[in-house]
Design a protein around this motif. Structure first.
Motif, PDB file in Angstrom:
ATOM      1  N   MET A  51       8.468  16.906   7.812  1.00 42.89           N
ATOM      2  CA  MET A  51       7.018  16.765   7.804  1.00 42.89           C
ATOM      3  C   MET A  51       6.580  15.339   7.474  1.00 42.89           C
ATOM      4  O   MET A  51       5.481  14.929   7.851  1.00 42.89           O
ATOM      5  N   ALA A  52       7.412  14.579   6.756  1.00 43.74           N
ATOM      6  CA  ALA A  52       7.053  13.178   6.492  1.00 43.74           C
ATOM      7  C   ALA A  52       6.964  12.395   7.798  1.00 43.74           C
ATOM      8  O   ALA A  52       6.039  11.601   8.003  1.00 43.74           O
ATOM      9  N   PHE A  53       7.929  12.640   8.705  1.00 43.11           N
ATOM     10  CA  PHE A  53       7.855  12.010  10.027  1.00 43.11           C
ATOM     11  C   PHE A  53       6.677  12.565  10.819  1.00 43.11           C
ATOM     12  O   PHE A  53       5.991  11.823  11.538  1.00 43.11           O
ATOM     13  N   ALA A  54       6.418  13.876  10.684  1.00 44.29           N
ATOM     14  CA  ALA A  54       5.319  14.495  11.426  1.00 44.29           C
ATOM     15  C   ALA A  54       3.976  13.893  11.044  1.00 44.29           C
ATOM     16  O   ALA A  54       3.089  13.754  11.889  1.00 44.29           O
TER      17      ALA A  54
ATOM     18  N   ALA B 256       8.523  -2.796  10.301  1.00 47.49           N
ATOM     19  CA  ALA B 256       7.264  -2.884   9.563  1.00 47.49           C
ATOM     20  C   ALA B 256       6.656  -4.284   9.680  1.00 47.49           C
ATOM     21  O   ALA B 256       5.437  -4.432   9.843  1.00 47.49           O
ATOM     22  N   MET B 257       7.494  -5.325   9.581  1.00 47.11           N
ATOM     23  CA  MET B 257       6.977  -6.694   9.676  1.00 47.11           C
ATOM     24  C   MET B 257       6.427  -6.981  11.075  1.00 47.11           C
ATOM     25  O   MET B 257       5.379  -7.620  11.237  1.00 47.11           O
ATOM     26  N   ARG B 258       7.144  -6.529  12.089  1.00 47.90           N
ATOM     27  CA  ARG B 258       6.649  -6.722  13.462  1.00 47.90           C
ATOM     28  C   ARG B 258       5.320  -6.012  13.651  1.00 47.90           C
ATOM     29  O   ARG B 258       4.371  -6.555  14.233  1.00 47.90           O
ATOM     30  N   SER B 259       5.236  -4.792  13.155  1.00 44.88           N
ATOM     31  CA  SER B 259       4.010  -4.018  13.316  1.00 44.88           C
ATOM     32  C   SER B 259       2.857  -4.634  12.536  1.00 44.88           C
ATOM     33  O   SER B 259       1.728  -4.708  13.028  1.00 44.88           O
TER      34      SER B 259
ATOM     35  N   ALA C 244       9.690   0.618   1.476  1.00 47.18           N
ATOM     36  CA  ALA C 244      10.194   1.646   0.562  1.00 47.18           C
ATOM     37  C   ALA C 244      11.495   2.272   1.053  1.00 47.18           C
ATOM     38  O   ALA C 244      12.250   2.834   0.251  1.00 47.18           O
ATOM     39  N   SER C 245      11.770   2.188   2.363  1.00 43.57           N
ATOM     40  CA  SER C 245      12.995   2.798   2.895  1.00 43.57           C
ATOM     41  C   SER C 245      14.257   2.055   2.457  1.00 43.57           C
ATOM     42  O   SER C 245      15.356   2.603   2.555  1.00 43.57           O
ATOM     43  N   ASN C 246      14.103   0.799   2.025  1.00 39.49           N
ATOM     44  CA  ASN C 246      15.254  -0.022   1.637  1.00 39.49           C
ATOM     45  C   ASN C 246      16.250  -0.152   2.792  1.00 39.49           C
ATOM     46  O   ASN C 246      17.460  -0.065   2.614  1.00 39.49           O
ATOM     47  N   SER C 247      15.700  -0.330   4.009  1.00 42.42           N
ATOM     48  CA  SER C 247      16.519  -0.448   5.213  1.00 42.42           C
ATOM     49  C   SER C 247      16.055  -1.675   5.989  1.00 42.42           C
ATOM     50  O   SER C 247      14.855  -1.894   6.163  1.00 42.42           O
ATOM     51  N   LYS C 248      16.996  -2.463   6.445  1.00 46.80           N
ATOM     52  CA  LYS C 248      16.642  -3.677   7.196  1.00 46.80           C
ATOM     53  C   LYS C 248      15.982  -3.331   8.520  1.00 46.80           C
ATOM     54  O   LYS C 248      15.071  -4.026   8.967  1.00 46.80           O
TER      55      LYS C 248
ATOM     56  N   HIS D 114       9.596   3.934  10.668  1.00 43.34           N
ATOM     57  CA  HIS D 114       9.827   5.297  10.179  1.00 43.34           C
ATOM     58  C   HIS D 114      11.213   5.818  10.558  1.00 43.34           C
ATOM     59  O   HIS D 114      11.407   7.018  10.695  1.00 43.34           O
ATOM     60  N   VAL D 115      12.180   4.921  10.693  1.00 46.60           N
ATOM     61  CA  VAL D 115      13.514   5.338  11.118  1.00 46.60           C
ATOM     62  C   VAL D 115      14.179   6.256  10.094  1.00 46.60           C
ATOM     63  O   VAL D 115      15.001   7.107  10.457  1.00 46.60           O
ATOM     64  N   ASP D 116      13.837   6.137   8.820  1.00 49.19           N
ATOM     65  CA  ASP D 116      14.464   6.948   7.781  1.00 49.19           C
ATOM     66  C   ASP D 116      13.668   8.200   7.430  1.00 49.19           C
ATOM     67  O   ASP D 116      14.030   8.912   6.487  1.00 49.19           O
ATOM     68  N   TYR D 117      12.603   8.477   8.150  1.00 45.96           N
ATOM     69  CA  TYR D 117      11.780   9.648   7.852  1.00 45.96           C
ATOM     70  C   TYR D 117      12.196  10.839   8.708  1.00 45.96           C
ATOM     71  O   TYR D 117      12.625  10.675   9.859  1.00 45.96           O
TER      72      TYR D 117
END
Length: 384
Positions: A247-250, A158-161, A148-152, A241-244
């Motif tokens: 509180m979304a990151f929290a 996410a794929m690695r995880s 959803a972040s639209n970030s490579k 979560h690089v783009d969060y």
């Protein structure tokens, strides 16, 4: 007291059931959230001590530092007031749902975990199956956040995880199946009661390989060091979560620590007897605090959480190929072999004693090896 009892009995039965369940949920979730907050402080203090540092010690209450006990609250307030930035190309709905997909299952799994012989939110027969379902849903939060972040960078993390979680989820599932075979029940309470009889009655000894596989897989599944390639700062900034922010990151942060405590609780319940006392069956069990009780479960959970923190301070991060090799080529074959061994032991009970002896011998040899290595100087001269 009689007045309140009469008022309670006057309520409709359905409403009483809802209020009782809500009260139980609050009694579990409230202390759990507090524990999550203070595990972050414990991590910084423990790793600081291991690295000969002090750690947070300034933020306290009412002008007193109190060893930094106010630090988690200060961190929460800071994150609460930070702006949540939505990337322009992100999917807004999925971007905001992803943190809840990570935290929700970590909290929902506690519904079937008995904290002692009487207290459990939902005592269902398929409790172990429910645990497997809840712990498997958490990976969707990671995948959805990265996509959803639209970030490579976020998508790569996410794929690695996801690949890592799937690999170790299989090994964890097989380890839970072995516990199911040993206890003969999917009910979590029955699994604990099947371990009655003291330390040697717990499943850690006869199922020692599965115990190790389960906990190490739990460390990998929660993306904790040394398996934290999904958040490898030196490689992909911060992972999925690089783009969060704010509180979304929290919420992602809370989900990680809530999952840590959940894995620790499951390890304590499934392999170390849960609330059962190590002195059960002896005269010491009649003494105050030495008998069965919730305090033993909390101590066992604290032990596993400490191991999480100790691992982070001790081991360097593994390469991604090493992590995948450990999950697919070591853990899964070991669990498959042990499934057969435990199946034979269940059908032929005398073999169960041999498995317990094997576990005790393995632990004794490990302790002797550690003691011997600690007594040897680098030059090879044994210390007196």
């Amino acid at each position: 007291m009689e007045f309140f009892t009469e008022m309670w009995m006057a309520l409709p039965e359905g409403l009483r059931a809802v209020l009782a369940a809500t009260t139980k949920i609050m009694m579990v979730v409230g202390p759990l959230m507090l524990a999550v907050a203070y595990v972050t402080l414990a991590e910084r203090k423990i790793i600081g001590l291991i690295q000969v540092r002090i750690g947070p010690n300034r933020v306290g209450f009412f002008g007193h530092s109190l060893w930094g006990l106010g630090q988690p609250i200060a961190d929460a307030v800071k994150l609460l007031f930070k702006e949540i930035v939505l990337p322009s190309g992100a999917n807004r709905v999925l971007f905001l749902i992803a943190p809840m997909l990570s935290l929700g299952p970590a909290l929902a799994a506690w519904a079937v975990l008995p904290l002692n012989a009487e207290f459990v939110i939902a005592d269902i027969n398929a409790g172990l199956l429910y645990i497997l379902a809840m712990t498997s849903i958490g990976v969707y939060g990671v995948i959805v956040a990265g996509w959803a972040s639209n970030s490579k960078y976020a998508f790569l993390g996410a794929m690695r995880s996801a690949a890592q979680i799937v690999a170790y989820e299989i090994a964890m599932g097989f380890a839970l199946v072995v516990v199911l075979m040993a206890a003969g029940s999917l009910n979590i309470r029955d699994i604990v009661l099947a371990q009655e009889g003291g330390v040697l009655g717990w499943f850690w000894a006869p199922l020692l390989p599965m115990f190790l596989v389960y906990f190490i897989s739990g460390v990998a599944e929660t993306n904790r060091a040394p398996f934290d390639v999904a958040e490898g700062e030196s490689e992909i900034v911060a992972g999925f979560h690089v783009d969060y922010s704010g509180m979304a990151f929290a919420v992602f942060f809370l989900a990680e620590y809530a999952n840590m405590i959940l894995i620790a609780a499951l390890a304590a319940i499934l392999f170390l007897g849960g609330w059962l006392s190590p002195f059960e069956g002896t005269a010491l069990a009649s003494l105050p605090l030495l008998g069965n009780g919730m305090h033993w479960l909390l101590l066992k959970i604290a032990l596993f959480v400490f191991l999480y923190l100790w691992f982070r301070a001790t081991f360097p991060r593994y390469r991604y190929d090493q992590i995948m090799r450990l999950g697919w080529k070591v853990f899964i074959p070991v669990t498959l072999v042990w499934l057969v061994v435990v199946g034979v032991a269940v059908m032929y009970p005398p073999l169960w004693g041999w498995l317990t002896g094997f576990g005790l011998l393995a632990v004794a040899l490990t302790l002797l090896l550690v003691a011997f290595r600690g007594a040897v100087k680098p030059s090879g001269v044994i210390m007196p």
